[in-house]
Design an enzyme around this catalytic site. Structure first.
Site, PDB file in Angstrom:
ATOM      1  N   SER A  99       0.827  -1.200   0.000  1.00 48.01           N
ATOM      2  CA  SER A  99       0.000   0.000   0.000  1.00 48.01           C
ATOM      3  C   SER A  99       0.868   1.260   0.000  1.00 48.01           C
ATOM      4  O   SER A  99       0.399   2.328  -0.379  1.00 48.01           O
ATOM      5  CB  SER A  99      -0.902   0.002   1.232  1.00 48.01           C
ATOM      6  OG  SER A  99      -0.120  -0.207   2.397  1.00 48.01           O
ATOM      7  N   HIS A 141       5.089  -2.001   8.492  1.00 49.22           N
ATOM      8  CA  HIS A 141       5.760  -0.867   9.136  1.00 49.22           C
ATOM      9  C   HIS A 141       6.351  -1.207  10.501  1.00 49.22           C
ATOM     10  O   HIS A 141       7.226  -0.507  10.986  1.00 49.22           O
ATOM     11  CB  HIS A 141       4.776   0.287   9.337  1.00 49.22           C
ATOM     12  CG  HIS A 141       4.386   0.989   8.084  1.00 49.22           C
ATOM     13  ND1 HIS A 141       3.770   0.351   7.038  1.00 49.22           N
ATOM     14  CD2 HIS A 141       4.531   2.285   7.709  1.00 49.22           C
ATOM     15  CE1 HIS A 141       3.529   1.225   6.075  1.00 49.22           C
ATOM     16  NE2 HIS A 141       3.986   2.398   6.453  1.00 49.22           N
TER      17      HIS A 141
END
Ligand code: DGL
Length: 270
Positions: A13, A189
């Protein structure tokens, strides 16, 4: 044929999938072309509905298919959790997600069979990790928790300061004393916040990052099918983003330890 044809598509993304990209570069022959797509115009996916994530995932996969990739890595936990079946159904090449390899690595790491999973709201809601862990280790106890603030903290580069520490403490400190011995960093992340996450859950908890396990699975899949690159020239890295490339360039260079050579802004929505 487009440059990078016959390469490996790596789709996230945004920028977080570069952790998987890096692991792939280390695990694969240097002759492989890698094509990275970050849907930076529409990140985050983790707060969106399943229908939306599936639509975005198919658009990105089709974009990379048009570039002639021979396999696709969904380097995003949210897409892997809610969209992998749809992408596999529509693509003519192998599609590998990060959840299966991450779950397997966690099952190998756990001693007591108490495994924590942290990820975006969509990943945790899907139950995909709990399901994948149960396939390998039916007796395992899974404690799952969404930690949505970790994504913007990582994007901001606030990975080792008092704000990151406060967020990690608020999300995770009650897991101390739960018997947890392994924690899956179930979002691209989160490896960037490894230090503060480790501090919050305490010593003795193994932190599992699925990037390396995923790269090993991709290599195995290519070997099995005789698809590893056999060209004489070195492979190229191509980066595609859907929003202005400036920030990606800056953060990506920090991530990969050098400037990104071929970075292009593209439109993928249909
Ligand atoms: N790449 C996403 C994941 O691994 C995190 C960022 C997002 O929410 O899109 O779940």
């Amino acid at each position: 044929m487009s440059a990078g044809a016959g390469g490996i598509g790596v789709f996230d993304s945004g920028i977080g999938g570069l952790t998987v990209f890096q692991a792939l570069r280390a695990a694969l022959p240097p002759e492989e072309h890698l094509l990275y797509l970050g849907d930076t115009a529409r990140v985050p996916y983790g707060t969106k509905s399943t229908e939306t994530v599936v639509r975005y995932a198919l658009e990105g996969a089709r974009f990379l298919a048009r570039r002639g990739v021979k396999t696709l890595v969904l380097a995003c936990n949210t897409m892997s959790a809610v969209a992998i079946e749809a992408v596999k159904e529509h693509m003519p090449f192998p599609v590998v997600g990060v959840i299966g390899p991450g779950a397997e690595a966690a099952c190998r790491a756990t001693r007591r069979g108490v495994i924590g999973v942290i990820g975006t709201a969509a990943t945790i809601r899907s139950g995909a990790y709990a399901h994948a862990i149960a396939c390998h280790r039916p007796d395992a106890r899974v404690i799952a928790r969404a930690c949505p603030l970790f994504v913007p903290l990582a994007e901001e580069g606030w990975v080792d300061n008092e704000v990151a520490r406060a967020a990690a403490g608020a999300y995770l400190s009650d897991l101390r004393g739960s018997g947890l011995d392994t924690l899956v960093l179930g979002c691209t992340h989160y490896p960037l916040l490894k230090r503060v996450i480790g501090e919050a859950v305490g010593d003795g908890v193994a932190l599992v990052d699925s990037a390396e396990a995923t790269a090993a699975v991709v290599r195995g899949r290519l070997e099995e099918r005789g698809l590893l690159a056999h060209r004489a020239a070195p492979g190229e890295d191509h980066f595609f983003v859907t929003d202005s490339s400036d920030r990606f360039h800056e953060v990506g260079a920090r991530f990969l330890g050098g400037p990104l050579q071929r970075l292009e802004q593209v439109a993928i929505s249909e």
